[in-house]
Write a protein that holds these residues in place. Structure first.
Motif, PDB file in Angstrom:
ATOM      1  N   VAL A 335       0.993  -1.321   0.080  1.00  0.00           N
ATOM      2  CA  VAL A 335       0.010   0.013  -0.161  1.00  0.00           C
ATOM      3  C   VAL A 335       0.938   1.232  -0.050  1.00  0.00           C
ATOM      4  CG1 VAL A 335      -1.969   1.233   0.947  1.00  0.00           C
ATOM      5  CG2 VAL A 335      -1.681  -1.265   1.534  1.00  0.00           C
ATOM      6  N   VAL A 336       0.635   2.097  -0.904  1.00  0.00           N
ATOM      7  CA  VAL A 336       1.470   3.362  -0.967  1.00  0.00           C
ATOM      8  C   VAL A 336       0.335   4.510  -0.861  1.00  0.00           C
ATOM      9  CG1 VAL A 336       2.916   4.787  -2.198  1.00  0.00           C
ATOM     10  CG2 VAL A 336       3.393   2.449  -2.096  1.00  0.00           C
ATOM     11  N   SER A 337       0.734   5.713  -0.053  1.00  0.00           N
ATOM     12  CA  SER A 337      -0.245   6.660   0.126  1.00  0.00           C
ATOM     13  C   SER A 337       0.767   7.959   0.238  1.00  0.00           C
ATOM     14  CB  SER A 337      -1.122   6.709   1.164  1.00  0.00           C
ATOM     15  OG  SER A 337      -2.075   7.715   1.461  1.00  0.00           O
ATOM     16  N   VAL A 338       0.417   8.946  -0.713  1.00  0.00           N
ATOM     17  CA  VAL A 338       0.869  10.298  -0.837  1.00  0.00           C
ATOM     18  C   VAL A 338       0.186  11.226  -0.659  1.00  0.00           C
ATOM     19  CG1 VAL A 338       2.277  11.700  -2.255  1.00  0.00           C
ATOM     20  CG2 VAL A 338       2.772   9.200  -2.252  1.00  0.00           C
ATOM     21  N   GLN A 339       0.117  12.309   0.242  1.00  0.00           N
ATOM     22  CA  GLN A 339      -0.668  13.425   0.766  1.00  0.00           C
ATOM     23  C   GLN A 339      -0.163  14.796   0.534  1.00  0.00           C
ATOM     24  OE1 GLN A 339      -2.497  14.497   4.866  1.00  0.00           O
ATOM     25  NE2 GLN A 339      -3.765  12.771   3.871  1.00  0.00           N
ATOM     26  N   ARG A 340      -0.592  15.577  -0.253  1.00  0.00           N
ATOM     27  CA  ARG A 340      -0.206  17.002  -0.639  1.00  0.00           C
ATOM     28  C   ARG A 340      -1.225  17.832   0.278  1.00  0.00           C
ATOM     29  NH1 ARG A 340       1.448  21.741  -1.255  1.00  0.00           N
ATOM     30  NH2 ARG A 340       2.695  22.307  -2.925  1.00  0.00           N
ATOM     31  N   GLN A 341      -0.823  18.752   1.163  1.00  0.00           N
ATOM     32  CA  GLN A 341      -1.543  19.656   1.704  1.00  0.00           C
ATOM     33  C   GLN A 341      -1.805  20.790   0.493  1.00  0.00           C
ATOM     34  OE1 GLN A 341      -0.931  20.677   5.786  1.00  0.00           O
ATOM     35  NE2 GLN A 341      -1.963  22.755   5.571  1.00  0.00           N
ATOM     36  N   VAL A 342      -3.204  21.285   0.587  1.00  0.00           N
ATOM     37  CA  VAL A 342      -3.315  22.467  -0.358  1.00  0.00           C
ATOM     38  C   VAL A 342      -4.160  23.248   0.484  1.00  0.00           C
ATOM     39  CG1 VAL A 342      -3.244  21.022  -2.358  1.00  0.00           C
ATOM     40  CG2 VAL A 342      -5.436  21.213  -1.088  1.00  0.00           C
ATOM     41  N   GLY A 343      -4.175  24.697   0.295  1.00  0.00           N
ATOM     42  CA  GLY A 343      -4.950  25.715   1.107  1.00  0.00           C
ATOM     43  C   GLY A 343      -4.459  25.503   2.448  1.00  0.00           C
ATOM     44  N   ALA A 344      -5.382  26.234   3.441  1.00  0.00           N
ATOM     45  CA  ALA A 344      -5.017  26.067   4.833  1.00  0.00           C
ATOM     46  C   ALA A 344      -5.081  24.745   5.460  1.00  0.00           C
ATOM     47  CB  ALA A 344      -6.021  26.927   5.640  1.00  0.00           C
ATOM     48  N   ARG A 345      -6.235  24.055   5.421  1.00  0.00           N
ATOM     49  CA  ARG A 345      -6.298  22.748   5.865  1.00  0.00           C
ATOM     50  C   ARG A 345      -6.684  21.553   5.022  1.00  0.00           C
ATOM     51  NH1 ARG A 345     -10.417  22.673   9.425  1.00  0.00           N
ATOM     52  NH2 ARG A 345      -9.166  21.148  10.828  1.00  0.00           N
ATOM     53  N   SER A 346      -6.708  21.666   3.699  1.00  0.00           N
ATOM     54  CA  SER A 346      -7.199  20.689   2.782  1.00  0.00           C
ATOM     55  C   SER A 346      -6.074  20.038   2.266  1.00  0.00           C
ATOM     56  CB  SER A 346      -7.889  21.393   1.833  1.00  0.00           C
ATOM     57  OG  SER A 346      -9.278  22.063   2.110  1.00  0.00           O
TER      58      SER A 346
END
Length: 682
Positions: A335-346
């Motif tokens: 399992v691979v998960s990559v997360q990018r924050q956008v805006g203040a909290r999204s």
């Protein structure tokens, strides 16, 4: 308090009330001081009493129920992203609370780590002091400002307060509403951060009802936690064992679809939101309990955490062994998960999941092989959270892939939620194609469209007794791929919450079902209703929960109305508890279903009864005995667990389990395990 470090420390005081009102300072006074050295973050809290009388606590058990204990909690955002963090705290008797924070305000209490604390009680206050090693948490390198908030719950006044003000419609854990912890210089780098956690166990399991043979267990294994950076962690496991994990609470199953039971195994929990929060409650492309369900886990590795302020990553690889008697091949899970924050909290998250059978080549002439060679899922999700938390939601897309394109399918789902002080509404829709397959997920239903709007409104009267009240309504429609309506539930409810924290709800609903496959409405008899038959009914119900601060607590739910095949179903559940605080808690849960149907079912009754005893001799010595009598599956389960936490995060467990046939009272199987774990920091 007379130590020089505390005399020199600044004081965080003048907390704001969160409930029952969020427009004034708290009546209950709380003073917080913090300091640190090169290895440890220190905290001391003076929790003053507002009125005379003893404190209210549930027990000395770790990770207590928030609403049933006088407590103080710390919520920290060491990444300054208003989304992820850690929580520590204690109740007034000294029981510890620790958890990992995700989604801007959720706390996973299954996460445990090494830290020390002490609580001392006085006539007019209780004082909590804690020492949290920097090695036990993750934080952004070089950052000199953390988001932080302190929460205090005082059950004698039923007041919840926070150092930074939080609107009352949100939990005090909301990272969108924090103050600032300002460092005079960046927190120290921890250097080598390696923990080794070996275990050894012995025990037996006897299959009395089957072969009668006794299987003896002598096993060793190892977990390791390696801090690659101050915010990125590598977890390793070899031959893991989870025999000490608390048994699942059973339910009477009258559903047409598979039930969900949450993950409890420690290895899968830190930063678990990167893997487990993708999707919705009934559309989870990854569900870690699928791993090791039918075969032992041989080894695994998991990389998770923050790369920098905007990027998080989670990568997991697990290997299970072959089970020859079931012709189950060895399998690998990635399992691979990559997360990018956008805006203040999204944020935007991409996920890839692969389940691969090793050295497995089914006969190509077999139309439906027992196991698939592989199953893969790939998708993307957008999570919305406005800076003030009034707007939240998500939108997801996921594609599955299988051998010969057999299990190729598609999922789309989205929702948008608005929560003000009074008005809350949510729109949600889902689509799952007929061929969508998530073998490592939880997707109990395929081939449908779903539409589900809900709205609620709360009134806050100027009353000494009622905190809020108001209506809630919702409609849920399911359609098959051809656009034909298959399910509909419409409900209207009215909720009342007292200042004492007691709650009451009354509701009415109407249901419609067009069965897409044969279904036994008792999930017991084996007789089924035919596919394509239509069923419609009305029902009413009520729920009540007593005030949690009482040593005697109780709750009930009731449901009366129609059922499948123009039948009737009556359901009553009750939970009662009594505690000799803080050492002994006794509880009993009961669930009774009375189902009236035409022939061949006629009348069916199910009891599910579960007495439980929790003994917390100290905040490091625990005993639990839990009995579950489930008439639907004709089983009595006894589970007893003794735990001695002889050092922080190091334990000795003794677990005994029996399963019985109710009538005649006959043992099916029993097991006994003695397990020793030790957390060793290198």
């Amino acid at each position: 308090m007379d130590e020089q470090a505390w005399k020199d420390a600044e004081v965080a005081t003048d907390f704001f009330m969160i409930t029952p009102m969020d427009t004034s300072f708290a009546r209950v006074k709380t003073d917080v001081r913090m300091t640190y050295d090169e290895e440890t973050l220190y905290l001391i809290v003076v929790n003053h009493h507002a009125v005379e009388g003893p404190y209210m606590v549930e027990s000395l058990r770790r990770d207590f129920s928030f609403g049933k204990n006088d407590n103080f909690l710390l919520f920290m955002d060491p990444f300054d992203d208003q989304t992820n963090g850690f929580s520590f705290g204690a109740n007034a008797a000294g029981a510890q609370w620790d958890g990992i924070m995700y989604n801007g305000g959720s706390v996973d209490l299954s996460w445990d780590n090494k830290w020390r604390s002490k609580v001392t009680n006085y006539e007019d206050k209780w004082i909590f002091e804690a020492a949290i090693p920097f090695k036990s948490i993750r934080y952004k390198k070089g950052i000199t400002e953390w988001g932080i908030n302190f929460s205090r719950l005082d059950l004698k006044t039923t007041e919840k307060s926070g150092w930074a003000p939080v609107p009352r419609q949100f939990p005090s854990a909301s990272l969108a509403y924090t103050g600032s912890l300002i460092w005079d210089e960046a927190p120290p780098q921890t250097g080598a951060n390696i923990s080794v956690i070996p275990y050894a166990l012995g025990g037996f399991r006897t299959d009395v009802a089957g072969s009668g043979e006794t299987e003896y267990r002598r096993e060793v294994g190892l977990d390791a936690k390696i801090g690659l950076t101050s915010s990125l962690n590598l977890d390793l496991t070899v031959n893991p064992d989870f025999s000490q994990v608390e048994v699942d609470r059973q339910v009477t199953n009258l559903d047409r679809f598979e039930l969900f039971f949450p993950e409890r195994r420690q290895f899968f929990l830190e930063n678990g939101d990167l893997f487990a929060s993708f999707g919705y409650e009934t559309i989870r492309p990854f569900f870690s309990r699928r791993i090791g369900l039918n075969a032992p886990i041989q080894f695994g590795a998991r990389l998770s955490g923050k790369i920098n302020k905007n990027w998080r990553v989670g990568a997991m690889n697990m290997q299970t062994g072959e089970v020859k008697e079931d012709a189950l091949p060895a399998q690998n899970f990635t399992v691979v998960s990559v997360q990018r924050q956008v805006g203040a909290r999204s944020n935007i998250t991409g996920m890839f999941i692969n389940k691969q059978s090793l050295n497995y080549n089914p006969d190509p002439n077999t139309e439906n092989p027992i196991y698939s060679q592989f199953n893969r899922n790939a998708g993307i999700e957008y999570n919305l959270a406005s800076s003030n938390n009034l707007w939240t939601g998500k939108a997801m897309f996921m594609k599955s892939f299988g051998p010969e394109n057999i299990d190729n399918g598609f999922v789309h789902a989205a929702n948008l939620k608005y929560s003000s002080g009074n008005l809350t509404w949510n729109w949600e829709h889902q689509y799952v194609s007929e061929n969508y397959t998530a073998e490592v997920g939880y997707v109990p239903r395929n081939g449908f469209y779903k539409i589900n709007p809900e709205v609620s409104y709360l009134f806050f009267p100027k009353s000494d007794k009622i905190l809020n009240h108001g209506p809630k309504a919702g409609i849920r429609y399911f359609f098959n791929i051809d656009g034909e309506k298959t399910d509909n539930t419409t409900f209207l409810a009215y909720n009342v919450k007292w200042r004492s924290q007691s709650t009451f709800q009354a509701w009415v609903s109407t249901d419609y079902v067009l069965l897409q496959r044969p279904f036994d409405p008792t999930n017991y008899s084996g007789d089924t209703l035919a596919r394509g038959t239509e069923h419609q009914w009305y029902a009413v119900g009520a729920e009540f929960t007593s005030k949690p601060q009482s040593v005697f607590t109780y709750a009930f739910t009731s449901r009366f109305g129609g059922y499948y095949a123009d039948g009737k179903r009556y359901n009553v559940t009750a939970d009662i508890g009594y505690r000799f605080q803080p050492y002994v808690s006794i509880s009993m849960s009961a669930n009774y279903n009375d189902i009236h149907l035409p022939e061949p079912w006629n009348r069916t009754n199910f009891w599910l009864v579960g007495p439980r005893v929790d003994v917390t001799m100290t905040n490091t010595l625990f005993f639990t005995a839990f009995v579950q009598y489930n008439e639907q599956i004709e089983n009595i389960n006894l589970n007893t667990r003794f735990q001695w936490r002889f050092k922080p995060a190091s334990d000795l467990f003794l677990v005994y389990t029996d399963n019985y046939l109710p009538a005649p009272f006959y043992t099916k199987n029993r097991s006994l395990v003695l397990k020793f774990t030790y957390w060793w920091n290198i």
